[in-house]
Design a protein around this motif. Sequence first.
Motif, short mmCIF file in Angstrom:
data_model
loop_
_atom_site.label_atom_id
_atom_site.label_comp_id
_atom_site.label_asym_id
_atom_site.label_seq_id
_atom_site.Cartn_x
_atom_site.Cartn_y
_atom_site.Cartn_z
N UNK A 1 8.22 6.71 -64.70
CA UNK A 1 8.38 7.93 -64.68
C UNK A 1 9.29 8.34 -66.06
N UNK A 2 10.60 7.88 -65.89
CA UNK A 2 11.64 8.09 -66.85
C UNK A 2 11.17 7.70 -68.34
N UNK A 3 10.34 6.84 -68.48
CA UNK A 3 9.55 6.30 -69.63
C UNK A 3 8.57 6.86 -70.22
N UNK A 4 7.94 7.73 -69.38
CA UNK A 4 6.77 8.58 -69.85
C UNK A 4 5.70 8.32 -69.35
N UNK A 5 5.34 7.68 -68.27
CA UNK A 5 4.01 7.20 -67.86
C UNK A 5 3.62 8.61 -67.13
N UNK A 6 2.33 8.87 -67.09
CA UNK A 6 2.02 10.17 -66.57
C UNK A 6 1.65 10.36 -65.22
N UNK A 7 1.29 8.97 -64.71
CA UNK A 7 0.82 8.87 -63.28
C UNK A 7 1.71 7.56 -62.66
N UNK A 8 2.34 7.90 -61.68
CA UNK A 8 3.00 6.79 -61.19
C UNK A 8 2.95 6.97 -59.72
N UNK A 9 2.62 5.85 -59.08
CA UNK A 9 2.56 5.74 -57.58
C UNK A 9 2.99 4.38 -56.88
N UNK A 10 3.04 4.33 -55.80
CA UNK A 10 3.68 3.20 -55.03
C UNK A 10 2.69 3.05 -53.68
N UNK A 11 2.51 1.75 -53.59
CA UNK A 11 1.63 1.39 -52.29
C UNK A 11 2.35 0.13 -51.76
N UNK B 1 6.01 -1.70 -44.16
CA UNK B 1 5.91 -0.68 -43.15
C UNK B 1 7.08 0.23 -42.69
N UNK B 2 8.05 -0.38 -42.53
CA UNK B 2 9.38 0.29 -42.11
C UNK B 2 9.95 0.44 -43.20
N UNK B 3 10.15 -0.28 -44.22
CA UNK B 3 10.85 -0.10 -45.38
C UNK B 3 10.46 1.08 -46.32
N UNK B 4 9.19 1.68 -46.23
CA UNK B 4 8.79 2.58 -47.04
C UNK B 4 8.30 3.84 -46.17
N UNK C 1 11.72 3.38 -49.62
CA UNK C 1 10.93 3.47 -50.86
C UNK C 1 9.80 4.55 -50.43
N UNK C 2 9.61 5.19 -51.34
CA UNK C 2 8.65 6.39 -51.25
C UNK C 2 7.01 5.77 -51.54
N UNK C 3 6.24 5.95 -50.82
CA UNK C 3 4.81 5.48 -50.96
C UNK C 3 3.95 6.95 -51.37
N UNK C 4 2.69 6.46 -52.12
CA UNK C 4 1.71 7.50 -52.64
C UNK C 4 1.92 8.16 -54.09
#
Lengths: 287, 377
Positions: free
Chosen positions: A176-186, A238-241, A259-262
């Motif tokens: 995100x900081x570097x400039x990616x326009x879509x960032x997600x986690x799963x 499961x429990x860590x996100x 950690x945040x997902x989605x």
Amino acid sequence: MSEPAVKEKKQKLSVPFNYDKYMRPHKLPHIWCPGCGHGIVLKSLLRAVEATGIDKDNICMVSGIGCSSRTPGYVDFNTMHTLHGRAFSFATGIKLAKPEMKVIVISGDGDALAIGGNHFIHTCRRNIDLTAIVYTNSTYGMTGGQYSPTTPIGDIATTSRYGNIEPPFDACEMAKAAGATFVARGTAYHTLELEKTILAALQHKGMSVVDVIDACPTYYGRMNKFKSATHMMEVIEKDGTVNVKQVDKLPPEKVQGKLLRGILHNVERPEYCQQYANIIEKAKGGK
Amino acid sequence: MAEKRKKLLQGNEACVEGALYAGCMFYAGYPITPSTEIAEGLSVRLPQRGGKFIQMEDEIASIAAAIGGSMTGLKSLTATSGPGFSLKQEGLGYACIAEIPLVIVNVMRGGPSTGYPTGPSQSDIMQAKWGTHGDHPAIAVTPAYVQEILSETVRAFNLSEKYRTPVIVLYDEILGHMREPITIPDAGELPVVDRAKPTCPPEEYFPYDEKYEVPPLAPFGTGYRYHVTGLNHKKDGFPTNDSKQIRENNMRIMNKIENHKDEIWKNEEKFLDDAKIAVVTIGSTARSANFAVRVAREQGIKAGLLRPLTVWPFPDKAVKELSKRVRAIIVPELNLGQMVLEVERCAGGACAVEGIHRVDGEPINPAQILEVIKKYA
């Protein structure tokens, strides 16, 4: 906002999925260990690819070096297994040379964030239309379990026998900081959610990064006293996100340290190849 | 019309003209003295023809992106100088084993390390051959005139496309920044080679098919879905641990060059027919040698010049043959002794071999060479 689409997607998922369409079955069995989540992530990715409707001929998958980077060998696209950390640069060349091709980068946390850190940052900054799937398992599995840029402080690896003293990177924050326009986690645990996340990444115009939390039971798991691969998935994935949509609904203690997902970041900004097309027009004497 | 094609150009600008003449459509690079003018020139010229230019975040990324560009079928170039050439070695090895056409220009400057960025050098001769790890094929062309930088850049692209391998254009800072009047050749005047593409149906295509010395290369995105890796691989491109296949893979990429050295070699010979003393040298040093040899002839000394335009594969045959009929071979080079080792190897004691070396950022002048020629007269 996107709820109805999500429900529709779920219905579609109940239909048995023909993975063979996208696999090179004669290349199986794969090299991944029992309990490794890489295969689960790949299945989510392939279902997402199917949902885009893009023809296999127009998909290029590029990887670096490591366990996750062996993925392209198993799938029936234009595939390239490149150099450690450099997948983003090879992919940038392919995409710029042939913008009509959908280019997917497969990388691990060591590949993308350590040896390839500079390439990762600048690929995000350019906002070139690539989709990067970063398999984050906090270890260098291919070389036998050394600490990586995402290994938590205090954890054991073959090169941190007394406990890791380096703070971990958050791939999403960096993207995100570097400039990616879509960032997600799963995660490999939330397979259906991951499929939707990857689909959204593939449909995004610009640099999309999906950080996928995955487990390495063979090295990281054993050295850090996890009882089993499934136990590891439950604790870390499961429990860590926590899903970003649930953050506001949960008490702070249920969110803290997780950690945040989605989809964490989704904005529009001019894409590199589109801008380069304007350069060509200008150079050829247009306005 | 013909007048317009006469230009006063710097070596690096001639390199740009050569790349465009050869059909280059993709460039990825990183700024570095003394090669930057190539990037600057192509950043303007490539988009004018619909080609692509990108300035990457570093030298490693540049060669990687150029390889990526080549995989889509575009003729690709990257240019650099010493320190950047060190960084590009990783990608160079990849292009060798994965057999991906690519041209790399190295405008040599003083080293080691950051060294002398604005000074000339010829100290990357060995690096051009041995810089990347593992046994691998190497082709390096060595122009000595601005006009020749253009034509040798075209030849580099041709060799790269024909043999599906990276080719290095090696010249020094003097040539990179020297201005000479040159003529831009007409279309068709110089041969332009394009890589072979498969004609078979995709299901019958093998990117590393051993039935060819140089298998056709399908551009990505044209219906031939195949795998490329830097690991030793089988004919289908997939990695292998089979010792027979590994050997076959390694030997084929070497032999496709080794078996065609006669076509890849290119030498300029001057006064060699009756020469008793020969100077063997490349690039800007060959210009001084050319002058020294002519002065020696005027003084009645039977001196001659052998100037390789292909330094790798090293012109074994020409040097071996020469060593049998001259008293001495003199090897002036802007380093502490690199090409002289190859000359000694080829001469195998058949004649005296003496190097002239210089690493102070100054060129080797004709007087220096003449002095050594006279020693053997």
